[in-house]
Scaffold this motif. Structure first.
Motif, PDB file in Angstrom:
ATOM      1  N   ILE A 158       0.838  -1.203   0.000  1.00 48.74           N
ATOM      2  CA  ILE A 158       0.000   0.000   0.000  1.00 48.74           C
ATOM      3  C   ILE A 158       0.872   1.252   0.000  1.00 48.74           C
ATOM      4  O   ILE A 158       0.615   2.202  -0.751  1.00 48.74           O
ATOM      5  CB  ILE A 158      -0.965  -0.014   1.203  1.00 48.74           C
ATOM      6  N   TRP A 159       1.914   1.270   0.813  1.00 55.34           N
ATOM      7  CA  TRP A 159       2.804   2.438   0.885  1.00 55.34           C
ATOM      8  C   TRP A 159       3.482   2.697  -0.462  1.00 55.34           C
ATOM      9  O   TRP A 159       3.498   3.835  -0.948  1.00 55.34           O
ATOM     10  CB  TRP A 159       3.842   2.240   1.983  1.00 55.34           C
ATOM     11  N   VAL A 160       4.018   1.651  -1.086  1.00 50.86           N
ATOM     12  CA  VAL A 160       4.692   1.821  -2.379  1.00 50.86           C
ATOM     13  C   VAL A 160       3.688   2.258  -3.439  1.00 50.86           C
ATOM     14  O   VAL A 160       3.971   3.155  -4.239  1.00 50.86           O
ATOM     15  CB  VAL A 160       5.419   0.523  -2.792  1.00 50.86           C
ATOM     16  N   ALA A 161       2.509   1.664  -3.471  1.00 53.61           N
ATOM     17  CA  ALA A 161       1.501   2.031  -4.470  1.00 53.61           C
ATOM     18  C   ALA A 161       1.075   3.489  -4.314  1.00 53.61           C
ATOM     19  O   ALA A 161       0.945   4.209  -5.311  1.00 53.61           O
ATOM     20  CB  ALA A 161       0.289   1.113  -4.357  1.00 53.61           C
ATOM     21  N   ARG A 162       0.869   3.939  -3.089  1.00 56.10           N
ATOM     22  CA  ARG A 162       0.482   5.350  -2.870  1.00 56.10           C
ATOM     23  C   ARG A 162       1.601   6.298  -3.263  1.00 56.10           C
ATOM     24  O   ARG A 162       1.357   7.350  -3.849  1.00 56.10           O
ATOM     25  CB  ARG A 162       0.082   5.568  -1.415  1.00 56.10           C
ATOM     26  N   THR A 163       2.831   5.925  -2.941  1.00 57.00           N
ATOM     27  CA  THR A 163       3.973   6.765  -3.314  1.00 57.00           C
ATOM     28  C   THR A 163       4.095   6.850  -4.837  1.00 57.00           C
ATOM     29  O   THR A 163       4.276   7.948  -5.386  1.00 57.00           O
ATOM     30  CB  THR A 163       5.270   6.200  -2.705  1.00 57.00           C
TER      31      THR A 163
ATOM     32  N   ASP B 282      -5.018  10.855 -14.731  1.00 58.32           N
ATOM     33  CA  ASP B 282      -5.636  10.261 -13.537  1.00 58.32           C
ATOM     34  C   ASP B 282      -6.140   8.844 -13.819  1.00 58.32           C
ATOM     35  O   ASP B 282      -5.979   7.938 -12.997  1.00 58.32           O
ATOM     36  CB  ASP B 282      -6.794  11.131 -13.036  1.00 58.32           C
ATOM     37  N   ALA B 283      -6.757   8.652 -14.993  1.00 58.47           N
ATOM     38  CA  ALA B 283      -7.291   7.328 -15.343  1.00 58.47           C
ATOM     39  C   ALA B 283      -6.160   6.312 -15.500  1.00 58.47           C
ATOM     40  O   ALA B 283      -6.240   5.197 -14.961  1.00 58.47           O
ATOM     41  CB  ALA B 283      -8.107   7.420 -16.630  1.00 58.47           C
ATOM     42  N   VAL B 284      -5.102   6.685 -16.214  1.00 59.25           N
ATOM     43  CA  VAL B 284      -3.973   5.774 -16.406  1.00 59.25           C
ATOM     44  C   VAL B 284      -3.304   5.494 -15.068  1.00 59.25           C
ATOM     45  O   VAL B 284      -2.931   4.348 -14.766  1.00 59.25           O
ATOM     46  CB  VAL B 284      -2.968   6.358 -17.427  1.00 59.25           C
ATOM     47  N   ASN B 285      -3.155   6.511 -14.253  1.00 59.68           N
ATOM     48  CA  ASN B 285      -2.546   6.355 -12.934  1.00 59.68           C
ATOM     49  C   ASN B 285      -3.349   5.363 -12.093  1.00 59.68           C
ATOM     50  O   ASN B 285      -2.781   4.476 -11.446  1.00 59.68           O
ATOM     51  CB  ASN B 285      -2.452   7.711 -12.245  1.00 59.68           C
ATOM     52  N   HIS B 286      -4.661   5.499 -12.104  1.00 57.65           N
ATOM     53  CA  HIS B 286      -5.513   4.588 -11.330  1.00 57.65           C
ATOM     54  C   HIS B 286      -5.394   3.150 -11.846  1.00 57.65           C
ATOM     55  O   HIS B 286      -5.299   2.207 -11.050  1.00 57.65           O
ATOM     56  CB  HIS B 286      -6.968   5.057 -11.383  1.00 57.65           C
ATOM     57  N   LEU B 287      -5.381   2.987 -13.156  1.00 56.84           N
ATOM     58  CA  LEU B 287      -5.241   1.640 -13.726  1.00 56.84           C
ATOM     59  C   LEU B 287      -3.889   1.019 -13.360  1.00 56.84           C
ATOM     60  O   LEU B 287      -3.810  -0.178 -13.058  1.00 56.84           O
ATOM     61  CB  LEU B 287      -5.398   1.693 -15.249  1.00 56.84           C
ATOM     62  N   LEU B 288      -2.838   1.822 -13.380  1.00 55.19           N
ATOM     63  CA  LEU B 288      -1.518   1.314 -12.989  1.00 55.19           C
ATOM     64  C   LEU B 288      -1.496   0.895 -11.524  1.00 55.19           C
ATOM     65  O   LEU B 288      -0.914  -0.132 -11.169  1.00 55.19           O
ATOM     66  CB  LEU B 288      -0.442   2.364 -13.253  1.00 55.19           C
ATOM     67  N   VAL B 289      -2.139   1.669 -10.664  1.00 54.77           N
ATOM     68  CA  VAL B 289      -2.180   1.338  -9.244  1.00 54.77           C
ATOM     69  C   VAL B 289      -2.960   0.047  -9.012  1.00 54.77           C
ATOM     70  O   VAL B 289      -2.533  -0.821  -8.241  1.00 54.77           O
ATOM     71  CB  VAL B 289      -2.775   2.508  -8.421  1.00 54.77           C
TER      72      VAL B 289
ATOM     73  N   SER C 167       1.719   6.355  -7.012  1.00 53.15           N
ATOM     74  CA  SER C 167       0.550   7.048  -7.534  1.00 53.15           C
ATOM     75  C   SER C 167       0.694   8.563  -7.384  1.00 53.15           C
ATOM     76  O   SER C 167       0.460   9.314  -8.326  1.00 53.15           O
ATOM     77  CB  SER C 167      -0.700   6.571  -6.809  1.00 53.15           C
ATOM     78  N   ARG C 168       1.087   8.995  -6.210  1.00 55.79           N
ATOM     79  CA  ARG C 168       1.206  10.424  -5.940  1.00 55.79           C
ATOM     80  C   ARG C 168       2.283  11.065  -6.814  1.00 55.79           C
ATOM     81  O   ARG C 168       2.063  12.102  -7.430  1.00 55.79           O
ATOM     82  CB  ARG C 168       1.504  10.639  -4.458  1.00 55.79           C
ATOM     83  N   ASN C 169       3.448  10.459  -6.890  1.00 56.01           N
ATOM     84  CA  ASN C 169       4.551  11.042  -7.647  1.00 56.01           C
ATOM     85  C   ASN C 169       4.470  10.714  -9.133  1.00 56.01           C
ATOM     86  O   ASN C 169       4.975  11.471  -9.955  1.00 56.01           O
ATOM     87  CB  ASN C 169       5.883  10.574  -7.073  1.00 56.01           C
ATOM     88  N   GLY C 170       3.853   9.609  -9.479  1.00 53.76           N
ATOM     89  CA  GLY C 170       3.731   9.234 -10.878  1.00 53.76           C
ATOM     90  C   GLY C 170       2.689  10.028 -11.631  1.00 53.76           C
ATOM     91  O   GLY C 170       2.753  10.155 -12.850  1.00 53.76           O
ATOM     92  N   ARG C 171       1.721  10.592 -10.927  1.00 55.18           N
ATOM     93  CA  ARG C 171       0.671  11.372 -11.584  1.00 55.18           C
ATOM     94  C   ARG C 171       1.250  12.569 -12.324  1.00 55.18           C
ATOM     95  O   ARG C 171       0.856  12.868 -13.448  1.00 55.18           O
ATOM     96  CB  ARG C 171      -0.349  11.842 -10.550  1.00 55.18           C
ATOM     97  N   ILE C 172       2.190  13.255 -11.713  1.00 61.60           N
ATOM     98  CA  ILE C 172       2.833  14.415 -12.346  1.00 61.60           C
ATOM     99  C   ILE C 172       3.565  13.972 -13.608  1.00 61.60           C
ATOM    100  O   ILE C 172       3.488  14.611 -14.658  1.00 61.60           O
ATOM    101  CB  ILE C 172       3.803  15.083 -11.352  1.00 61.60           C
ATOM    102  N   PHE C 173       4.255  12.856 -13.505  1.00 59.33           N
ATOM    103  CA  PHE C 173       4.988  12.308 -14.643  1.00 59.33           C
ATOM    104  C   PHE C 173       4.029  11.936 -15.766  1.00 59.33           C
ATOM    105  O   PHE C 173       4.273  12.232 -16.936  1.00 59.33           O
ATOM    106  CB  PHE C 173       5.782  11.091 -14.159  1.00 59.33           C
ATOM    107  N   LEU C 174       2.918  11.292 -15.420  1.00 64.89           N
ATOM    108  CA  LEU C 174       1.931  10.904 -16.423  1.00 64.89           C
ATOM    109  C   LEU C 174       1.302  12.123 -17.099  1.00 64.89           C
ATOM    110  O   LEU C 174       1.042  12.109 -18.301  1.00 64.89           O
ATOM    111  CB  LEU C 174       0.833  10.050 -15.793  1.00 64.89           C
TER     112      LEU C 174
ATOM    113  N   HIS D  83       8.410  -1.578  -9.421  1.00 72.34           N
ATOM    114  CA  HIS D  83       8.615  -0.129  -9.473  1.00 72.34           C
ATOM    115  C   HIS D  83       9.531   0.235 -10.639  1.00 72.34           C
ATOM    116  O   HIS D  83       9.224   1.139 -11.429  1.00 72.34           O
ATOM    117  CB  HIS D  83       9.203   0.348  -8.147  1.00 72.34           C
ATOM    118  N   LEU D  84      10.661  -0.455 -10.758  1.00 71.88           N
ATOM    119  CA  LEU D  84      11.579  -0.160 -11.851  1.00 71.88           C
ATOM    120  C   LEU D  84      10.951  -0.439 -13.209  1.00 71.88           C
ATOM    121  O   LEU D  84      11.179   0.303 -14.175  1.00 71.88           O
ATOM    122  CB  LEU D  84      12.869  -0.966 -11.682  1.00 71.88           C
ATOM    123  N   GLY D  85      10.148  -1.482 -13.296  1.00 75.17           N
ATOM    124  CA  GLY D  85       9.445  -1.770 -14.545  1.00 75.17           C
ATOM    125  C   GLY D  85       8.481  -0.659 -14.923  1.00 75.17           C
ATOM    126  O   GLY D  85       8.422  -0.236 -16.085  1.00 75.17           O
ATOM    127  N   ASN D  86       7.729  -0.162 -13.940  1.00 67.13           N
ATOM    128  CA  ASN D  86       6.808   0.957 -14.204  1.00 67.13           C
ATOM    129  C   ASN D  86       7.562   2.196 -14.660  1.00 67.13           C
ATOM    130  O   ASN D  86       7.167   2.855 -15.623  1.00 67.13           O
ATOM    131  CB  ASN D  86       5.996   1.295 -12.942  1.00 67.13           C
TER     132      ASN D  86
END
Length: 135
Positions: free
Chosen positions: A20-25, A46-53, A27-34, A99-102
């Motif tokens: 949960i901690w890694v997924a939230r981290t 937001d949609a892609v971020n949610h699907l990735l999570v 998601s929060r930081n990956g959204r800007i990148f996406l 994480h590295l794969g994502n």
């Protein structure tokens, strides 16, 4: 309570909390990148971020569940720590690889988008020049 069951409970609690901690981290930081990759399309980001999570949760929690069982019976406290260190170490490695794969996939998408943007001229052509005869 049986020591093996205690080890299972600790393993599940720590593994789920780490996931949960890694997924939230991510998601929060990956959204800007996406948002950058998707050229500022916030809804799509937001949609892609949610699907990735969701995919991240499914893969990691599925692995945690499959890796739960152990053939050895834990007979002492040392065995609890040894079993937990092995299981949690593998879970951490899987989380790291995920994480590295994502990041790798998102970087490839971002690089493709940057290259596409660079191929578009900043100003539309305004005139045509004939090639010189000497070249």
């Amino acid at each position: 309570m049986d020591r093996t069951v205690i080890a299972y409970v600790i393993y599940l609690v720590v593994s789920i909390a780490l996931t949960i901690w890694v997924a939230r981290t991510l998601s929060r930081n990956g959204r800007i990148f996406l948002a950058d990759v998707l050229r500022g399309n916030e809804k799509l980001a937001d949609a892609v971020n949610h699907l990735l999570v969701v995919g991240f949760y499914l893969v990691n929690l599925g692995f945690v569940a499959l890796y739960l069982s152990d053939d050895d019976t834990i007979v002492d406290i040392r065995g609890v720590f040894e079993a937990l260190s092995t299981k949690l170490g593998v879970v951490l490695l899987v989380l790291g690889v995920m994480h590295l794969g994502n990041v790798y996939v998102l970087d490839k998408i971002r690089r493709r988008g940057v290259m596409e943007r660079e191929q578009t001229p900043p100003v539309a052509p305004q005139d045509w020049v004939a090639p010189s005869a000497g070249v």
